[in-house]
Design an enzyme around this catalytic site. Structure first.
Site, PDB file in Angstrom:
ATOM      1  CB  CYS A  67      -0.902  -0.008   1.234  1.00 53.71           C
ATOM      2  SG  CYS A  67      -2.037   1.377   1.259  1.00 53.71           S
ATOM      3  CB  CYS A  71      -1.374   3.502   8.167  1.00 51.75           C
ATOM      4  SG  CYS A  71      -2.367   4.254   6.862  1.00 51.75           S
ATOM      5  CB  CYS A  74      -1.093  -0.610   8.221  1.00 50.87           C
ATOM      6  SG  CYS A  74      -1.982  -1.741   7.129  1.00 50.87           S
ATOM      7  CB  CYS A 111     -16.049  -6.383   5.891  1.00 51.38           C
ATOM      8  SG  CYS A 111     -17.433  -6.077   6.958  1.00 51.38           S
ATOM      9  CB  CYS A 142     -18.868  -3.863   4.833  1.00 52.49           C
ATOM     10  SG  CYS A 142     -17.815  -2.564   5.523  1.00 52.49           S
ATOM     11  CB  CYS A 202     -18.370   1.022   8.851  1.00 49.15           C
ATOM     12  SG  CYS A 202     -17.384   0.070  10.030  1.00 49.15           S
ATOM     13  NE  ARG A 274     -18.297  -3.779  12.661  1.00 52.00           N
ATOM     14  CZ  ARG A 274     -19.139  -4.768  12.337  1.00 52.00           C
ATOM     15  NH1 ARG A 274     -18.765  -6.025  12.535  1.00 52.00           N
ATOM     16  NH2 ARG A 274     -20.304  -4.520  11.817  1.00 52.00           N
TER      17      ARG A 274
HETATM   18  N1  SAM Z   1      -6.845   0.733   3.242  1.00 53.27           N
HETATM   19  C1  SAM Z   1      -8.080   1.036   3.806  1.00 53.27           C
HETATM   20  C2  SAM Z   1      -8.055   2.167   4.798  1.00 53.27           C
HETATM   21  O1  SAM Z   1      -7.025   2.440   5.371  1.00 53.27           O
HETATM   22  O2  SAM Z   1      -9.110   2.753   5.006  1.00 53.27           O
HETATM   23  C3  SAM Z   1      -8.747  -0.141   4.463  1.00 53.27           C
HETATM   24  C4  SAM Z   1      -7.998  -1.183   5.191  1.00 53.27           C
HETATM   25  S1  SAM Z   1      -7.351  -0.719   6.762  1.00 53.27           S
HETATM   26  C5  SAM Z   1      -6.462  -2.169   7.098  1.00 53.27           C
HETATM   27  C6  SAM Z   1      -8.759  -0.711   7.848  1.00 53.27           C
HETATM   28  C7  SAM Z   1      -8.525  -0.352   9.277  1.00 53.27           C
HETATM   29  O3  SAM Z   1      -7.948  -1.440   9.960  1.00 53.27           O
HETATM   30  C8  SAM Z   1      -7.607   0.807   9.584  1.00 53.27           C
HETATM   31  O4  SAM Z   1      -8.219   2.040   9.412  1.00 53.27           O
HETATM   32  C9  SAM Z   1      -7.290   0.547  11.050  1.00 53.27           C
HETATM   33  O5  SAM Z   1      -8.244   1.167  11.867  1.00 53.27           O
HETATM   34  C10 SAM Z   1      -7.401  -0.967  11.172  1.00 53.27           C
HETATM   35  N2  SAM Z   1      -6.093  -1.579  11.374  1.00 53.27           N
HETATM   36  C11 SAM Z   1      -5.145  -1.795  10.449  1.00 53.27           C
HETATM   37  N3  SAM Z   1      -4.051  -2.362  10.984  1.00 53.27           N
HETATM   38  C12 SAM Z   1      -4.302  -2.501  12.307  1.00 53.27           C
HETATM   39  C13 SAM Z   1      -3.555  -3.025  13.406  1.00 53.27           C
HETATM   40  N4  SAM Z   1      -2.328  -3.483  13.260  1.00 53.27           N
HETATM   41  N5  SAM Z   1      -4.135  -3.025  14.620  1.00 53.27           N
HETATM   42  C14 SAM Z   1      -5.387  -2.546  14.786  1.00 53.27           C
HETATM   43  N6  SAM Z   1      -6.140  -2.042  13.773  1.00 53.27           N
HETATM   44  C15 SAM Z   1      -5.609  -2.016  12.562  1.00 53.27           C
HETATM   45 FE1  SF4 Z   2      -2.917   1.109   3.366  1.00 51.80          FE
HETATM   46 FE2  SF4 Z   2      -2.920  -0.129   5.697  1.00 51.80          FE
HETATM   47 FE3  SF4 Z   2      -3.087   2.496   5.631  1.00 51.80          FE
HETATM   48 FE4  SF4 Z   2      -5.188   1.013   4.778  1.00 51.80          FE
HETATM   49  S1  SF4 Z   2      -4.390   1.122   6.851  1.00 51.80           S
HETATM   50  S2  SF4 Z   2      -4.311   2.813   3.773  1.00 51.80           S
HETATM   51  S3  SF4 Z   2      -4.082  -0.728   3.902  1.00 51.80           S
HETATM   52  S4  SF4 Z   2      -1.350   1.268   4.936  1.00 51.80           S
END
Ligand code: SAM
Ligand code: SF4
Ligand code: DTB
Length: 343
Positions: A67, A71, A74, A111, A142, A202, A274
């Site tokens: 990606c 973040c 992630c 989802c 979703c 959501c 949730r």
């Molecule tokens: N890429 C899209 C986005 O960022 O909106 C969707 C996927 S992203 C993985 C969805 C959500 O998963 C993130 O906004 C975050 O809140 C949660 N998430 C991702 N990695 C996580 C982690 N290691 N621990 C807890 N929540 C996590």
């Molecule tokens: Fe990409 Fe992960 Fe950030 Fe979603 S949360 S935008 S998958 S880096």
């Protein structure tokens, strides 16, 4: 002895319009003794939802890793060196197979998440096909695909998408310490596009990223003060991922997760709250407290997007122990006509 119900609560407003909480009110809720907070939250849940009923969703990653966003939490960011194996878009048939398994195991919503900054227009026919085929199974749909333009949100709405997940994740102030490749306002713009297209929202966040309680208060303040609060509010507990900047962040006490859930329940009484990432590391009694705090939905299945989750088997045992039931999936048109013929 003090009356159990005569506990300190923030001042009530007298208008009929749904009242929006101030930061001070949210702080007062957070500061309550835990048992007082739990009692208030469970009472609020029962004013708006049937007790002991939990909406169950299953997640599937439809495009994994690489990606372009950074973040800090992630596993899927191309900016971090994690062990994750990236995967291109999965075939529609494979996703449908997973959706059928999810329905058979009692989920009412499927989802689908993609590790994109935003979908490209060339991706839209693929996601539209997924939405239509999953809906045809009688599951709610979703998606979480990153940022959306107004036109893309409308395309998803026209395909029948029920919910779009797009989290604010934390407070506005803390956000720039976690993500640098997009802004808080980018997130709010997408939520606005989703809402205007008529898709259910959501949106929630992650706690345990090293943020302060004020950041958690400000996150809930932002969510509860959106033009319309989200229909679904995921409260993720950070799953620390080796190779990400947040891998070694100090673990947050579980009672703070419970408090966040309870305050979310009280200030967004019509929303599903949730239980999301992080359940794998929690005991049954921690999760029981989260239901007491007014949570009424969760992600089930062995996997979240890329990390392990409390699998179906474990959740069935937990539900039986606590006397919880899963909300029923909607019957398909075909199932309804079979019922009508056999009546
Ligand atoms: N890429 C899209 C986005 O960022 O909106 C969707 C996927 S992203 C993985 C969805 C959500 O998963 C993130 O906004 C975050 O809140 C949660 N998430 C991702 N990695 C996580 C982690 N290691 N621990 C807890 N929540 C996590
Ligand atoms: Fe990409 Fe992960 Fe950030 Fe979603 S949360 S935008 S998958 S880096
Ligand atoms: C949300 O708030 N949590 C879910 C869902 N929305 C998409 C995702 C949790 C992901 C946890 C880390 C992983 O499995 O990659």
């Amino acid at each position: 002895m003090a009356d159990l119900l005569s506990i300190q609560t923030p001042a009530k407003t007298t208008t009929c319009a749904p009242s929006r909480p101030t930061r001070e009110q949210i702080q007062t809720w957070f500061d309550l003794p835990l048992m007082d907070l739990l009692l208030q939250a469970q009472t609020k849940l029962r004013e708006h939802f049937p007790p002991n009923s939990v909406q169950v969703s299953t997640l599937l990653s439809i495009k994994t890793g690489n990606c372009p966003e950074d973040c800090g939490y992630c596993s899927q960011s191309g900016h971090h060196s994690t062990e994750l194996q990236a995967e291109k878009k999965i075939e529609v048939a494979k996703a449908i197979e997973e959706a059928k398994k999810a329905k058979a195991s009692g989920s009412s919503r499927f989802c689908m998440g993609a590790a994109w900054k935003h979908p490209h227009d060339r991706d839209m026919p693929y996601v539209v096909e997924l939405i239509k085929e999953v809906k045809a199974l009688g599951l709610e749909t979703c998606m979480t695909l990153g940022m959306l333009t107004g036109n893309q949100a409308q395309t998803l709405a026209d395909a029948g998408l029920d919910y779009y997940n797009h989290n604010l994740d934390t407070s506005r102030d803390y956000y720039c310490k976690i993500v640098s490749t997009r802004s808080y306002d980018d997130r709010l713009d997408t939520l606005d596009n989703v809402r205007k297209a008529g898709i259910n929202v959501c949106s929630g966040g992650i706690i345990g990223m090293g943020e302060s309680r004020d950041d958690r208060i400000n996150l809930l303040f932002e969510l509860a003060n959106l033009p319309t609060p989200p229909e679904s509010v995921p409260i993720n507990m950070l799953v620390p991922i080796e190779g990400t900047p947040l891998a070694d962040v100090e673990k947050l006490d579980v009672t703070e997760w419970i408090r966040t859930i309870a305050v979310a329940r009280i200030i967004m009484p019509h929303s599903y709250i949730r239980l999301s990432a992080g359940r794998e590391s929690l005991s049954d009694s921690d999760q029981a407290l989260a239901f007491m705090a007014g949570a009424n939905s969760l992600f089930s299945g062995d996997k979240l997007l890329t990390t392990p989750n409390a699998g179906e088997g474990k959740d069935q045992i937990l539900f039986a122990k606590l006397g919880l039931t899963a909300e029923k999936p909607k019957p398909t048109v075909a199932e309804l006509s079979v019922d009508a013929m056999s009546a």
